[in-house]
Design a protein around this motif. Structure first.
Motif, PDB file in Angstrom:
ATOM      1  N   LEU A 850      46.485  43.430  39.491  1.00 57.03           N
ATOM      2  CA  LEU A 850      45.069  43.672  39.209  1.00 57.03           C
ATOM      3  C   LEU A 850      44.706  43.668  37.736  1.00 57.03           C
ATOM      4  CD1 LEU A 850      44.570  46.565  41.789  1.00 57.03           C
ATOM      5  CD2 LEU A 850      43.669  44.251  41.980  1.00 57.03           C
ATOM      6  N   PRO A 852      44.033  42.542  33.954  1.00 57.37           N
ATOM      7  CA  PRO A 852      43.792  41.273  33.245  1.00 57.37           C
ATOM      8  C   PRO A 852      44.867  40.982  32.209  1.00 57.37           C
ATOM      9  CG  PRO A 852      42.327  42.987  32.431  1.00 57.37           C
ATOM     10  CD  PRO A 852      43.027  43.577  33.601  1.00 57.37           C
ATOM     11  N   GLU A 891      39.049  46.637  34.483  1.00 52.57           N
ATOM     12  CA  GLU A 891      38.590  45.534  35.325  1.00 52.57           C
ATOM     13  C   GLU A 891      37.080  45.545  35.477  1.00 52.57           C
ATOM     14  OE1 GLU A 891      40.151  43.168  36.491  1.00 52.57           O
ATOM     15  OE2 GLU A 891      42.237  43.635  36.839  1.00 52.57           O
ATOM     16  N   ILE A1078      34.919  40.300  33.878  1.00 50.98           N
ATOM     17  CA  ILE A1078      36.029  39.969  34.771  1.00 50.98           C
ATOM     18  C   ILE A1078      35.523  40.052  36.202  1.00 50.98           C
ATOM     19  CG2 ILE A1078      38.315  40.668  35.572  1.00 50.98           C
ATOM     20  CD1 ILE A1078      38.807  41.793  32.782  1.00 50.98           C
ATOM     21  N   LEU A1080      35.946  41.115  39.391  1.00 49.82           N
ATOM     22  CA  LEU A1080      36.821  42.031  40.112  1.00 49.82           C
ATOM     23  C   LEU A1080      36.991  41.631  41.568  1.00 49.82           C
ATOM     24  CD1 LEU A1080      38.507  44.576  40.103  1.00 49.82           C
ATOM     25  CD2 LEU A1080      36.436  45.906  40.482  1.00 49.82           C
ATOM     26  N   LYS A1083      39.669  39.161  41.778  1.00 49.50           N
ATOM     27  CA  LYS A1083      40.948  39.827  41.533  1.00 49.50           C
ATOM     28  C   LYS A1083      41.443  40.549  42.787  1.00 49.50           C
ATOM     29  CE  LYS A1083      42.662  39.623  37.256  1.00 49.50           C
ATOM     30  NZ  LYS A1083      44.092  39.433  36.963  1.00 49.50           N
ATOM     31  N   ASN A1086      42.551  38.050  45.483  1.00 50.45           N
ATOM     32  CA  ASN A1086      43.851  37.485  45.126  1.00 50.45           C
ATOM     33  C   ASN A1086      44.980  38.496  45.342  1.00 50.45           C
ATOM     34  OD1 ASN A1086      45.560  35.378  43.726  1.00 50.45           O
ATOM     35  ND2 ASN A1086      45.834  37.090  42.316  1.00 50.45           N
ATOM     36  N   ALA A1087      44.704  39.766  45.022  1.00 51.34           N
ATOM     37  CA  ALA A1087      45.722  40.799  45.210  1.00 51.34           C
ATOM     38  C   ALA A1087      46.040  40.988  46.688  1.00 51.34           C
ATOM     39  CB  ALA A1087      45.251  42.116  44.597  1.00 51.34           C
TER      40      ALA A1087
END
Length: 1098
Positions: A850, A852, A891, A1078, A1080, A1083, A1086-1087
């Motif tokens: 998570l 950056p 984030e 960013i 989030l 993110k 993707n996580a």
């Protein structure tokens, strides 16, 4: 993977395989369409479909090796591989170890035999370390290979079994393979180029049931995280469903219900779980529940046979079930005949010489049981004789032997309950008489109608004892059930409760245990004992037995002893009410063992912190209401009404809502039929009040109607004095309502709902347990999000996604880290925020997913420093609130540039560099969250510092002890920033900016030192400043490292936080870098997708 050599006709296989390598004895082939441009066209699609549908790894694996003999069309498959590297490794091994040896053989037959023997030897060697220990190891190895190839889960993930089935995607069935492993339900299908890959973790399953409709005649419905999945076309759907149910409940217990899991060593090691083991476990649980045996018993053997019933003069067909310490029989022909024979009671085991294949078991009390038509009866007799020899030795000191002839088959009416022997140990410290005999002795001189009826009941039971025997090994028939429904006589109630509940077996196996526990728990003081003392006077306060010290002291001893025995349960409300009733009719030690039977076997998980068992049975009750009283379901808009009303019914077995003289009859039925009796009675009560409930406009009216009904339930045959009876005290206002006799109500519940089977209740309990625990987990999540959302600048949806990732990472540790300390971190008794906590290693994984800055070289150090900062209490654990605060400040997805604190993560980095963690630093890190707005141009430093000073004055107590950054920490700080900027498009500009910042800071320090100590030499510092003036990367850092001696000669220099922050804000490139928005959401997505893949096989 090496395969058991099997013949392959190469002539038919050439259409599906292409030859890659060959020599005189071996051929390496590749599957047609694999790794070909365009997928191999139509042929490749058809081959892929066959690979998905057919059950053979030789067809699934894209590579294989065949052994060939010259001048033969028959080849032997000896190896297969999921990729070219694996198959090449096998090929090279054959060339190096086999080829040279084959040249010495004279005949092709010798060559083939040698190759087959060598391959089997390799397979056997692999099998020593393999998890595949099934009935068909070769077939299972093939399925295991495909499972590993398709899903790539970690090696520790144990495949339990697999099935061919169809998965319904919309209205289209997709044929494929269902794989059941210890932690996941996985499905794979490949049809004409369309691939379906599904992975569902068992702990996410909230509903698991068998369903049927017009399209799907019979299917298994799985609901996970709000998504519904349907699987059908199983060859053995009942077997599949049972196994899925076992695996889902295993995962639920292992992760969410640690209280019961910790007491279950069988489930402790996931690698030992097998299909056969899970099936045996399910059968053992049903066996123990049906016969009320100790939960430690395991079903070993089952034999179909006939049991001779002497009082009926016929053989009843059924099954003989044998465990470590018991021989049990249950009929299957509708006669409702069952027998429990403890091996401690067995005197002799014989067999007949005729063709009846009979086994005769003689027990103490001049009674024998004859089982006929037993298969392999001679081996069974030998086994049982060995068991009885061990059992007789074990229980010799607590049994009274009665020497009889082994041929004796006459029943006797003078059998005594052998628990009397156990009371000698504890008679000095506890009561040895039931409270009812002390406070309500029967007056034989004054006989009224109720007393005469009580005597008639006793006579009926004595007749039954004469026919069926008395004690633990008595025949239990339909007549026994009928007598229980009428109500057990007062004088026999304690004895029969012990018998029907199985508590008599617990007490016989633990002589003197209660006296020891009472002595050990005497004088203890803890939360449980305080709660017990508070509730002692609230337990049947209207009964004279509990208005005296005798009853109160006995109740105190039993409850305290149980809390000492089972500290995980300790004491829960409703236990006092139940125990007080037990003490009225049972001796004190017997009441203790009855409480053990209720809390640990008959009502599992009822009396714990979350009363999961009661909630599960409430869900079962609602399901039965929908099935048997549909009109009531349609009328009630919210089914939670039944849950709120019935909770006290289940927790206290109706004792809290019915008059005591009626409630004891319900307890009679409960000890005989278990929870089935409570469910049946609940349905009968709702059915009896159906018309009134349908007229109710709201829940309050319905509750009033039910309470009025309970007040008018009587027991016209109760011999209790009128001063004790609660039903006799009904006011005149309520006398106009129709009185209902409890015996009639129980009889009606048996007639209407007696067809509910114990097996169905067991299955409904398992099914609803998933729903209840998932509902509790959802409640926990919502409470956590509500608390966290007030302090963390993330939306509820983002927090929800983050919570799922956080919890999933924790569960992955449960999956594959056996006996890891992390397993102790979930405690449902803690506040919501503290129930789930992660350690440093788990935080590191999540930080990489998570953050950056996960690409930087020192990402592990950043994760460690951040974790130390978040771990305020230094217990090496952080909760979700602490975790989400770290993510929120690293984030931030800026919707409005004027909101948020961009440099709070910069400050977080600064404090995380410090070697010693102090609360003051952490408080300062929190105070830094509300710093002023920073623009993308140069900031007015004076205005910023002025505003910062105002905040300092308000929170002076929080940062007054904030330390300065020393020399070594400043060097590390510079390194960290350089690593963060690596790979950024503005990398060069950022390096220049940080060089300017470090130069400015060093100059500021030089000026400050001159002001305080003008005589000090500043040549070393000036050199460092000059060295850092260039734009090239790392000049400041390199100079500080190359010439540290000059710095060591000087007094140590340091910087204040305000100096660092002001210098950073003065560089637009740095401000822009940390203000960069960013996404989030991306993110988090993707996580979620990469969280499991990061642990897959490499």
């Amino acid at each position: 993977m090496w395969l058991k050599p099997e013949e392959v006709l190469l002539k038919n296989a050439l259409k599906l395989w292409l030859m890659e390598r060959s020599n005189d004895y071996f051929v390496l082939q590749r599957r047609r369409g694999y790794r070909e441009e365009g997928g191999g066209g139509l042929t490749g699609l058809l081959v892929g479909t066959l690979d998905s549908v057919l059950d053979s790894t030789a067809k699934v694996a894209p590579f294989r090796i065949l052994h060939q003999t010259p001048d033969s069309q028959v080849y032997l498959s000896i190896a297969c591989g999921a990729n070219r590297e694996e198959i090449t490794k096998h090929w090279e091994w054959l060339e190096q170890n086999i080829m040279k040896t084959l040249s010495v053989f004279d005949s092709n037959e010798d060559i083939t035999n040698f190759v087959q023997g060598k391959i089997r030897g390799l397979i056997a060697e692999e099998g020593k370390h393999s998890f595949a220990k099934e009935d068909d190891p070769e077939k299972f190895r093939e399925a295991l290979l495909k499972f590993e190839k398709c899903f790539g889960l970690p090696e520790q993930e144990k495949l339990v079994t697999y099935y061919s089935c169809s998965y319904w995607k919309g209205r289209v069935p997709c044929q494929g393979w269902l794989y059941l492993s210890t932690n996941f339900l996985s499905f794979y299908s490949f049809l004409l180029g369309s691939e379906i890959k599904l992975i569902i973790s068992w702990d996410a399953v909230s509903k698991l049931e068998k369903t049927s409709n017009v399209i799907l005649t019979e299917s298994i419905h799985v609901c996970s995280q709000g998504e519904n999945h349907y699987f059908s076309m199983f060859l053995h759907i009942n077997q599949t469903y049972l196994l899925m149910e076992q695996l889902a409940n295993y995962a639920i217990k292992r992760i969410f219900d640690k209280e019961t899991f910790d007491n279950d060593p069988i489930l402790d090691d996931p690698l030992q779980i097998t299909k056969r083991g899970l099936e045996n476990r399910a059968h053992s649980e049903q066996f123990n529940a049906f016969f009320r045996l100790p939960k430690e018993e395991t079903l070993k053997e089952v034999h179909e046979c006939f049991l001779w019933v002497p009082f009926s003069h016929f053989n009843t067909h059924g099954k003989m079930c044998i465990s470590e310490n018991y021989i049990c029989f249950a009929s299957q022909d509708g006669n409702l005949c069952s027998v429990i024979i403890p091996l401690r009671e067995v005197l002799a085991i014989d067999k007949t010489n005729d063709s009846s294949k009979s086994v005769i078991i003689s027990i103490k009390g001049k009674t024998a049981f004859r089982f006929s038509e037993v298969k392999e009866f001679e081996q069974l007799v030998a086994k049982l004789r060995l068991k009885c020899g061990a059992a007789s030795t074990q229980y010799h000191d607590i049994s009274t032997e009665v020497p009889i002839s082994s041929e004796s088959v006459d029943p006797s009416d003078d059998i005594e309950v052998q628990s009397l022997i156990c009371q000698k140990e504890c008679s000095k410290t506890v009561n040895t008489e039931a409270l009812m005999t002390v406070f309500h002795p029967q007056d034989l001189e004054t006989l009224n109608s109720k007393t005469l009826k009580e005597k008639m009941k006793e006579q009926s039971w004595n007749i039954l004892f004469t026919e069926c025997g008395r004690g633990v090994s008595m025949f239990r028939t339909k007549k026994t059930q009928d007598l229980v429904v009428r109500g057990i006589p007062e004088t026999l109630r304690g004895e029969l409760w012990m018998l029907f509940s199985g508590a008599v077996n617990d007490m016989a196996a633990n002589p003197g245990y209660y006296a020891e526990v009472v002595e050990q728990s005497l004088g203890t003081c803890n939360l449980a004992t305080e709660e017990i003392e508070r509730d002692l006077r609230r337990s049947l306060p209207e009964h004279p037995a509990f208005q005296s010290d005798t009853g109160i002291s006995a109740l105190r001893r039993v409850l305290t002893a149980y809390a000492f025995r089972n500290p995980k349960i300790g004491y829960c409300q409703a236990m006092n009410i139940l125990t007080s009733v037990l003490l009225l009719y049972a001796k004190e030690e017997e009441a203790f063992w009855l409480l053990v039977a209720v809390c640990e076997r008959m009502l599992p998980d009822y009396f714990n912190r979350r009363i999961i068992g009661a909630l599960v049975d409430q869900a079962v009750f609602e399901e039965l209401i929908r099935d048997h009283l549909p009109q009531l379901t349609e009328h009630m808009t919210d089914m939670t009404f039944f849950s709120s009303v019935s909770l006290s019914w289940f927790l206290t077995l109706f004792i809290s809502v019915l008059p005591i003289e009626s409630a004891v009859n319900v307890v009679d039925c409960f000890f005989y039929d278990g929870i089935k009796a409570i469910l049946q009675l609940g349905l009968a009560i709702l059915d009896y009040n159906l018309d009134k409930l349908l007229e109710c406009k709201d829940d309050a009216e319905a509750v009033t109607a039910l309470n009025r009904f309970f007040d008018n339930v009587t027991n016209k045959d109760s011999p209790l004095p009128s001063s004790v009876q609660q039903g006799s005290n009904v006011s005149d206002e309520k006398s106009s309502h129709i009185r209902v006799d409890i015996t009639d109500l129980i009889r009606e519940s048996n007639e209407k709902y007696g067809n509910i089977r114990c097996e169905d209740i067991y299955s409904m309990r398992c099914r609803n347990r998933l729903y209840v625990i998932q509902t509790l987990e959802e409640t926990t999540k919502q409470n956590v999000l509500r608390v966290v959302s007030q302090d963390v600048k993330l939306s509820l949806h983002e927090l929800d996604e983050l919570y799922v990732i956080f919890k999933r990472e924790l569960f992955f540790s449960y999956y594959w880290c056996l006996r890891a300390p992390v397993l102790k971190h979930h405690d449902p008794s803690l506040p919501y925020l503290e129930q789930y906590q992660i350690d440093c290693q788990q935080f590191r994984v999540l930080y990489h997913l998570l953050s950056p800055w996960a690409h930087s070289a020192n990402r592990d150090s950043l994760a460690l420093w951040t974790f130390r900062l978040l771990d305020e209490n230094s217990d090496c654990l952080i909760n979700f609130k602490e975790f989400s605060s770290a993510i929120a400040y690293t984030e931030v997805k800026y919707k409005d540039p004027s909101k948020g604190d961009e440099l709070s993560k910069e400050e977080l980095l600064y404090f995380s560099q410090l070697h010693v963690s102090k609360p003051a630093k952490e408080k300062e890190a929190e105070s830094a969250k509300n710093s002023p707005e920073k623009g993308k141009e140069k900031v007015d430093i004076q205005a910023y510092l002025s505003q910062w000073q105002d905040e300092l004055l308000k929170k002076e107590e929080n940062i007054k002890d904030l330390p300065r950054m020393n020399q070594s920490q400043f060097i590390q700080f510079s390194k960290t920033l350089y690593n963060l900027f690596h790979g950024d498009p503005e990398e060069e500009l950022l390096y220049q900016a940080i060089a300017v910042v470090t130069s400015l800071l060093l100059r500021m320090e030089e000026v400050g030192r001159k002001l305080h100590n003008p005589a000090s030499s500043t040549e070393g510092l000036s050199g460092a400043v000059c060295a850092s003036g260039g734009p090239s990367e790392g000049q400041t850092e390199s100079h500080l490292e190359k010439d540290p001696s000059s710095l060591r000669e000087e007094p140590q220099w340091s910087f204040a936080f305000e100096q660092i922050l002001a210098s950073l804000l003065n560089e637009p490139a740095l401000v822009k870098f940390f203000e960069k928005p960013i996404d989030l959401k991306a993110k988090l997505e993707n996580a979620k997708t990469s969280q499991l893949s990061s642990r897959t096989r490499k």
